[in-house]
Write an enzyme that holds these catalytic residues in place. Structure first.
Site, PDB file in Angstrom:
ATOM      1  N   ASP A 149       0.824  -1.175  -0.062  1.00  0.00           N
ATOM      2  CA  ASP A 149       0.317   0.414  -0.008  1.00  0.00           C
ATOM      3  C   ASP A 149       0.924   1.681   0.446  1.00  0.00           C
ATOM      4  O   ASP A 149       0.406   2.722  -0.650  1.00  0.00           O
ATOM      5  CB  ASP A 149      -1.085   0.190   1.497  1.00  0.00           C
ATOM      6  N   VAL A 179       3.551   1.121  -1.455  1.00  0.00           N
ATOM      7  CA  VAL A 179       4.600   2.622  -3.050  1.00  0.00           C
ATOM      8  C   VAL A 179       2.889   2.924  -3.219  1.00  0.00           C
ATOM      9  O   VAL A 179       3.085   4.211  -4.005  1.00  0.00           O
ATOM     10  CB  VAL A 179       4.498   1.553  -3.257  1.00  0.00           C
ATOM     11  N   TYR A 180       1.490   2.490  -3.282  1.00  0.00           N
ATOM     12  CA  TYR A 180       0.788   2.936  -4.057  1.00  0.00           C
ATOM     13  C   TYR A 180       0.747   4.187  -3.697  1.00  0.00           C
ATOM     14  O   TYR A 180       1.111   5.491  -4.494  1.00  0.00           O
ATOM     15  CB  TYR A 180      -0.579   2.540  -4.049  1.00  0.00           C
ATOM     16  N   LEU A 219     -11.154   8.435   1.877  1.00  0.00           N
ATOM     17  CA  LEU A 219     -10.271   9.413   2.950  1.00  0.00           C
ATOM     18  C   LEU A 219      -9.120  10.083   2.505  1.00  0.00           C
ATOM     19  O   LEU A 219      -9.126   9.114   2.216  1.00  0.00           O
ATOM     20  CB  LEU A 219     -10.669   8.990   3.823  1.00  0.00           C
ATOM     21  N   GLU A 248     -11.130   7.778  15.191  1.00  0.00           N
ATOM     22  CA  GLU A 248     -11.829   6.370  15.647  1.00  0.00           C
ATOM     23  C   GLU A 248      -9.919   5.782  14.645  1.00  0.00           C
ATOM     24  O   GLU A 248      -9.011   5.796  14.087  1.00  0.00           O
ATOM     25  CB  GLU A 248     -13.042   6.224  14.279  1.00  0.00           C
ATOM     26  N   LYS A 260      -8.768   3.392  11.762  1.00  0.00           N
ATOM     27  CA  LYS A 260      -8.923   3.105  10.837  1.00  0.00           C
ATOM     28  C   LYS A 260      -9.079   1.716  10.552  1.00  0.00           C
ATOM     29  O   LYS A 260      -7.782   0.965  10.272  1.00  0.00           O
ATOM     30  CB  LYS A 260      -8.074   3.564   9.311  1.00  0.00           C
ATOM     31  N   ARG A 272     -19.323  -0.519  -1.290  1.00  0.00           N
ATOM     32  CA  ARG A 272     -18.719   0.371  -2.169  1.00  0.00           C
ATOM     33  C   ARG A 272     -18.390   0.966  -3.745  1.00  0.00           C
ATOM     34  O   ARG A 272     -19.019   2.285  -3.928  1.00  0.00           O
ATOM     35  CB  ARG A 272     -17.462   1.156  -1.517  1.00  0.00           C
ATOM     36  N   GLU A 298     -17.156  -0.465   8.032  1.00  0.00           N
ATOM     37  CA  GLU A 298     -15.943  -1.663   7.179  1.00  0.00           C
ATOM     38  C   GLU A 298     -16.195  -3.121   7.783  1.00  0.00           C
ATOM     39  O   GLU A 298     -17.349  -3.208   8.992  1.00  0.00           O
ATOM     40  CB  GLU A 298     -14.638  -1.339   7.985  1.00  0.00           C
ATOM     41  N   LYS A 319     -12.724  12.799  12.540  1.00  0.00           N
ATOM     42  CA  LYS A 319     -14.005  12.951  12.002  1.00  0.00           C
ATOM     43  C   LYS A 319     -14.039  14.731  12.689  1.00  0.00           C
ATOM     44  O   LYS A 319     -13.954  14.522  13.985  1.00  0.00           O
ATOM     45  CB  LYS A 319     -14.632  12.062  11.976  1.00  0.00           C
TER      46      LYS A 319
HETATM   47  P1  NAD Z   1      -8.641   4.639   2.629  1.00  0.00           P
HETATM   48  O1  NAD Z   1      -8.322   2.459   2.797  1.00  0.00           O
HETATM   49  O2  NAD Z   1      -7.310   5.102   2.419  1.00  0.00           O
HETATM   50  O3  NAD Z   1      -9.645   4.405   3.188  1.00  0.00           O
HETATM   51  C1  NAD Z   1     -11.443   5.463   2.844  1.00  0.00           C
HETATM   52  C2  NAD Z   1     -11.059   3.957   3.201  1.00  0.00           C
HETATM   53  O4  NAD Z   1     -11.500   3.999   4.601  1.00  0.00           O
HETATM   54  C3  NAD Z   1     -13.483   4.122   3.185  1.00  0.00           C
HETATM   55  O5  NAD Z   1     -13.632   4.070   1.961  1.00  0.00           O
HETATM   56  C4  NAD Z   1     -13.458   3.319   4.430  1.00  0.00           C
HETATM   57  O6  NAD Z   1     -14.264   2.014   4.063  1.00  0.00           O
HETATM   58  C5  NAD Z   1     -12.186   3.390   5.220  1.00  0.00           C
HETATM   59  N1  NAD Z   1     -12.177   3.252   6.926  1.00  0.00           N
HETATM   60  C6  NAD Z   1     -11.786   2.231   7.772  1.00  0.00           C
HETATM   61  N2  NAD Z   1     -12.305   2.765   8.790  1.00  0.00           N
HETATM   62  C7  NAD Z   1     -12.920   3.483   8.705  1.00  0.00           C
HETATM   63  C8  NAD Z   1     -13.750   4.521   9.810  1.00  0.00           C
HETATM   64  N3  NAD Z   1     -13.181   4.558  11.230  1.00  0.00           N
HETATM   65  N4  NAD Z   1     -13.932   5.561   9.374  1.00  0.00           N
HETATM   66  C9  NAD Z   1     -14.592   6.361   8.111  1.00  0.00           C
HETATM   67  N5  NAD Z   1     -13.744   5.224   6.956  1.00  0.00           N
HETATM   68  C10 NAD Z   1     -13.023   4.535   7.671  1.00  0.00           C
HETATM   69  O7  NAD Z   1      -9.268   4.394   0.824  1.00  0.00           O
HETATM   70  P2  NAD Z   1      -9.548   3.533  -0.364  1.00  0.00           P
HETATM   71  O8  NAD Z   1     -10.371   4.801  -1.511  1.00  0.00           O
HETATM   72  O9  NAD Z   1     -10.577   2.899   0.273  1.00  0.00           O
HETATM   73  O10 NAD Z   1      -8.461   3.030  -0.541  1.00  0.00           O
HETATM   74  C11 NAD Z   1      -7.114   3.654  -0.855  1.00  0.00           C
HETATM   75  C12 NAD Z   1      -5.847   3.282  -0.357  1.00  0.00           C
HETATM   76  O11 NAD Z   1      -6.030   1.451  -1.170  1.00  0.00           O
HETATM   77  C13 NAD Z   1      -4.358   3.705  -0.668  1.00  0.00           C
HETATM   78  O12 NAD Z   1      -4.468   4.820  -0.545  1.00  0.00           O
HETATM   79  C14 NAD Z   1      -4.211   2.327  -0.361  1.00  0.00           C
HETATM   80  O13 NAD Z   1      -3.460   2.362   0.411  1.00  0.00           O
HETATM   81  C15 NAD Z   1      -4.903   1.461  -0.604  1.00  0.00           C
HETATM   82  N6  NAD Z   1      -4.368   0.916  -2.385  1.00  0.00           N
HETATM   83  C16 NAD Z   1      -3.668  -0.251  -2.687  1.00  0.00           C
HETATM   84  C17 NAD Z   1      -3.223  -0.405  -4.116  1.00  0.00           C
HETATM   85  C18 NAD Z   1      -2.299  -1.922  -3.447  1.00  0.00           C
HETATM   86  O14 NAD Z   1      -1.816  -2.096  -5.172  1.00  0.00           O
HETATM   87  N7  NAD Z   1      -1.434  -1.977  -2.764  1.00  0.00           N
HETATM   88  C19 NAD Z   1      -3.741  -0.391  -5.353  1.00  0.00           C
HETATM   89  C20 NAD Z   1      -4.799   0.487  -4.550  1.00  0.00           C
HETATM   90  C21 NAD Z   1      -5.504   1.173  -3.380  1.00  0.00           C
END
Ligand code: NAD
Length: 329
Positions: free
Chosen positions: A36, A38-39, A86, A115, A117, A138, A172, A288
């Site tokens: 993650d 690296v992404y 987020l 909170e 994550k 989602r 989640e 938040k």
């Molecule tokens: P995210 O996971 O960084 O953050 C948003 C998500 O956090 C929300 O949609 C929700 O599902 C979650 N969440 C968990 N606890 C929460 C809480 N208490 N309150 C609110 N939300 C909460 O964003 P994303 O858009 O779901 O994913 C992007 C992330 O996914 C990237 O930052 C990366 O780390 C990962 N990613 C990794 C790869 C990879 O190849 N490794 C590829 C794409 C995305």
């Protein structure tokens, strides 16, 4: 076009394509090929380029879209109220800047809710008259997958609420660490590929055409939001969590209402040290704005709420493989 702007355009396109490939592997195939972090660092670079060259911003850029697409085989669900992602920060300095900016623009803010994550995937549950009628992923934020039957197999999701109300609740779905270890051991024995992490295992387990498979995977949930605040009696984020608990949902009890950055720092320290003791994975902290009407006033971008931010933990093992691109700016 000058040579320099040509270089930037090339770098931009290359980055965008690379991020899209990684997103496809992560969201559609539940099989990421990079960590993650690296992404996240490549995404950050894309954001920097867009900030200094707004003319380059493409509507198909990962910064303009909530990641994830629906898989074939599932009915689609329209999220009338989008399910957002987020914004994220990677250091306490960046977090402080975010909070300072918000406090300055909205002097009426006086508390935040911290909170954990949860490292899972976002789901939405729709109830009519207190009865669960639909559950979805989602997806891309506006169109998700209908996974009602699969979600009904998860014990922590109430099929009937304590009150006969219409409400859409969001949160989640995750795989507890112990279920993840057992699942991968079994898959290895069976000669199947193992899941890279509990988040991808949860996503793969929820998006199954046969809900018996989901039932065996021992998933769980923490709910933390509703689509429409008018459906609530409370006017704070912390109150929202308690109201969800009263309705029969499982909430994460570790939330803390805080006043300032010192309190946030303590919360981060506390859970950074105890992260390994938790029975579920977390990848950061979410801060938040606590007042729900202020949240609405502060608003959202196309992709993220402006009243919240995720502080992401530093990677446990830093991977050195970075994108093979010459940084030109
Ligand atoms: P995210 O996971 O960084 O953050 C948003 C998500 O956090 C929300 O949609 C929700 O599902 C979650 N969440 C968990 N606890 C929460 C809480 N208490 N309150 C609110 N939300 C909460 O964003 P994303 O858009 O779901 O994913 C992007 C992330 O996914 C990237 O930052 C990366 O780390 C990962 N990613 C990794 C790869 C990879 O190849 N490794 C590829 C794409 C995305």
């Amino acid at each position: 076009m000058t040579d320099q702007s040509n270089d930037i355009q090339t770098e931009y396109n290359k980055l965008k394509d690379q991020l899209k490939t990684w997103s496809r592997q992560y969201y559609q195939e539940d099989s990421p090929s990079v960590e993650d972090h690296v992404y996240d660092m490549s995404y950050r670079r894309l954001q920097e380029i867009e900030a200094s060259h707004p003319d380059l911003i493409d509507s198909d850029s990962p910064t303009q879209n909530v990641g994830g697409q629906t898989l074939p085989g599932f009915n689609k669900v329209n999220h009338e109220i989008p399910m957002l992602s987020l914004g994220d920060v990677f250091s306490e300095e960046e977090l402080k800047d975010f909070i300072d900016r918000l406090d300055k623009n909205y002097p009426e803010i006086n508390e935040y809710n911290c909170e954990l994550k949860i490292d899972g995937l976002a789901i939405s549950l729709r109830y009519e008259n207190g009865i669960l009628v639909q559950g979805s992923t989602r997806g891309n934020g506006t169109i998700g997958e209908d996974i009602t039957n699969n979600l009904k197999t998860i014990e922590s999701i109430p099929q009937k609420l304590t009150r006969p109300i219409d409400i859409e609740v969001r949160g989640e779905c995750y795989m507890p660490k112990s279920s993840f270890v057992k699942l991968n051991e079994q898959r290895e024995k069976d000669g199947e590929s193992v899941f890279a992490n509990p988040r991808n295992a949860a996503a793969g387990s929820l998006r199954q055409l046969d809900s018996k498979v989901t039932a065996h995977r021992k998933l769980s949930t923490f709910m933390y939001n509703v689509a429409n605040y008018d459906d609530l009696e409370t006017n704070t984020q912390a109150g929202l969590l308690e109201e969800l608990k009263d309705l029969g949902f499982t909430i994460n009890p570790t939330y803390r209402v805080i006043k300032n950055m010192d309190d946030v720092h303590d919360y981060i320290e506390y859970y950074t040290q105890r992260r390994d003791e938790l029975s579920y994975g977390i990848d950061g902290i979410v801060i938040k704005e606590n007042d729900l009407s202020l949240q609405e006033q502060i608003g959202t971008t196309v992709k993220v709420p402006k009243w919240a931010i995720a502080y992401k933990f530093p990677p446990e093992e830093v991977e050195t493989k970075l994108l093979d691109i010459e940084w030109t700016v």
